[in-house]
Design a protein around this motif. Structure first.
Motif: not given
Ligand SMILES: Nc1ncnc2c1ncn2[C@@H]1O[C@H](COP(=O)(O)OP(=O)(O)OP(=O)(O)O)[C@@H](O)[C@H]1O
Ligand SMILES: O=P(O)(O)O[C@H]1[C@H](OP(=O)(O)O)[C@@H](OP(=O)(O)O)[C@@H](O)[C@@H](O)[C@@H]1OP(=O)(O)O
Ligand SMILES: [Mg+2]
Length: 329
Positions: A80, A123, A135, A156-157, A167, A198, A200-201, A203-204, A251, A262-263, A265
């Motif tokens: 990352r 985060v 995750h 990450q902020s 996505k 948390f 990530s799976h 929440v998203s 986002i 933010i990511d 993949n």
């Protein structure tokens, strides 16, 4: 297991057995893969190291085989820290597009006095971007929460974005956007809240339903990102990454309405994109057409060179004279 299928366009599809030598299983025009597991595990596992070496030696020996996607490009995204550096470069190159406020990340362990250089709540994510552990994340709300952070990781902020994740799934020169649930808004600045852990799976994913994604009813919803901004973002990323099959999670900042990636993949699930398989086949076809044109050009250039050498020899010219003639334009 070994699958042998003939597809509608007359090509054959195989599942490659990585444990066996690849050459007898080939030749292959294109290899579509997600070797993230193997690459990550090869750091500490001999069997994965061997599988990867076997694969890499085939790729090196067969430069004509197209790899979707190239291993070095993919490997950068498995860290990352590197992937956020790519995102921040992208920010600089996206002139004129309303994209800003990229993520700030730090290596841990870091000098504890540095924590006041970032905005709470950050985060916290594992540095390795692949696998079930990757995750597991947390939000820390004050310096008192820093002991909850488990290095190696990146911070990450946090950007409040109205609990909507966009996505973007990329297949070659096409991309598709789907909305997903996401973390709710949190006020900016330190507070004495306990660290929120948390996955990530939870929440998203499309079916995620968590108290962490529930907004209060008065929160106004944001307009979706413009298709031009998304297209520009994808275009820049394709150039930066040199990849065809990837996803980017975007986002929108509720205060500034700017986009934040933010990511990124590697070869994501493409859930909610029914056009994925036809798009993949189209992309493969384009790649093979380009390769055929490339091969034809190499043949043409070799033929021109051969004819000029032969012609020069016939006219009694030296190699140097031939070079001079070639440079006359
Ligand atoms: N910087 C951020 N600001 C606000 N929310 C964030 C931020 N980073 C992550 N999140 C929230 O956490 C979720 C998971 O983050 P991220 O996409 O990095 O996880 P992941 O495990 O890499 O996900 P993926 O399934 O895409 O691989 C996001 O969907 C979003 O809800
Ligand atoms: O399994 P799914 O199809 O949901 O795919 C997810 C996949 O999870 P897995 O770990 O279960 O393979 C993830 O892989 P790693 O980060 O661990 O490599 C990552 O690529 C996500 O982007 C994918 O989710 P999406 O971006 O499509 O939501
Ligand atoms: Mg990810």
């Amino acid at each position: 297991h070994f699958v042998y299928l003939k597809n509608k366009t007359g090509g054959y599809l195989f599942i490659i057995d990585l444990g066996q030598p690849l050459a007898p299983q080939g030749p292959f025009d294109v290899i579509v893969h997600k070797l993230s597991d193997v690459i990550v595990e090869s750091e500490h596992d001999q069997q994965s190291k061997h599988l990867l070496a076997n694969f890499q030696s085939y790729v090196l020996a067969h430069p004509g085989t197209v790899l979707l996607d190239p291993l070095p490009a993919m490997t950068r995204l498995l860290d990352r820290f590197t992937s956020y550096q790519i995102m921040s470069k992208l920010h600089k190159s996206l002139r004129g597009v309303p994209t800003s406020r990229y993520c700030f990340s730090v290596r841990l362990p870091f000098n504890i006095t540095n924590y006041n250089t970032f905005v709470f709540p950050p985060v916290c994510k594992t540095r390795v971007a692949h696998g079930s552990l990757s995750h597991e994340m947390c939000l820390i709300f004050s310096a008192g929460g820093l002991p909850d952070v488990r290095p190696p990781c990146v911070l990450q902020s946090f950007v409040s974005h109205g609990a909507v994740l966009h996505k973007v799934f990329v297949v070659g020169d096409r991309h598709f956007c789907v909305e997903r649930p996401s973390l709710k808004n949190f006020p900016s600045g330190p507070c004495d809240r306990k660290t929120i852990f948390f996955n990530s799976h939870e929440v998203s994913k499309p079916e995620s339903s968590s108290h962490l994604t529930a907004l209060d009813e008065q929160t106004p919803s944001l307009p979706p990102p413009s298709s031009e901004a998304m297209a520009a973002l994808v275009q820049e990323l394709r150039v930066q990454l040199g990849m065809a099959l990837f996803g980017v999670d975007v986002i929108i900042d509720i205060r500034t309405h700017t986009l934040t990636a933010i990511d990124i993949n590697i070869f994501p699930g493409y859930e909610g994109v029914p056009q994925f398989f036809p798009s993949l086949l189209d992309h493969i076809k384009k790649v093979l057409d380009q390769r055929a044109i490339g091969i034809a050009c190499v043949w043409q250039n070799s033929l021109v060179l051969l004819l000029s050498v032969w012609g020069a020899h016939w006219c009694g010219l030296t190699w140097h004279q031939l070079e001079l003639i070639n440079n006359l334009d």
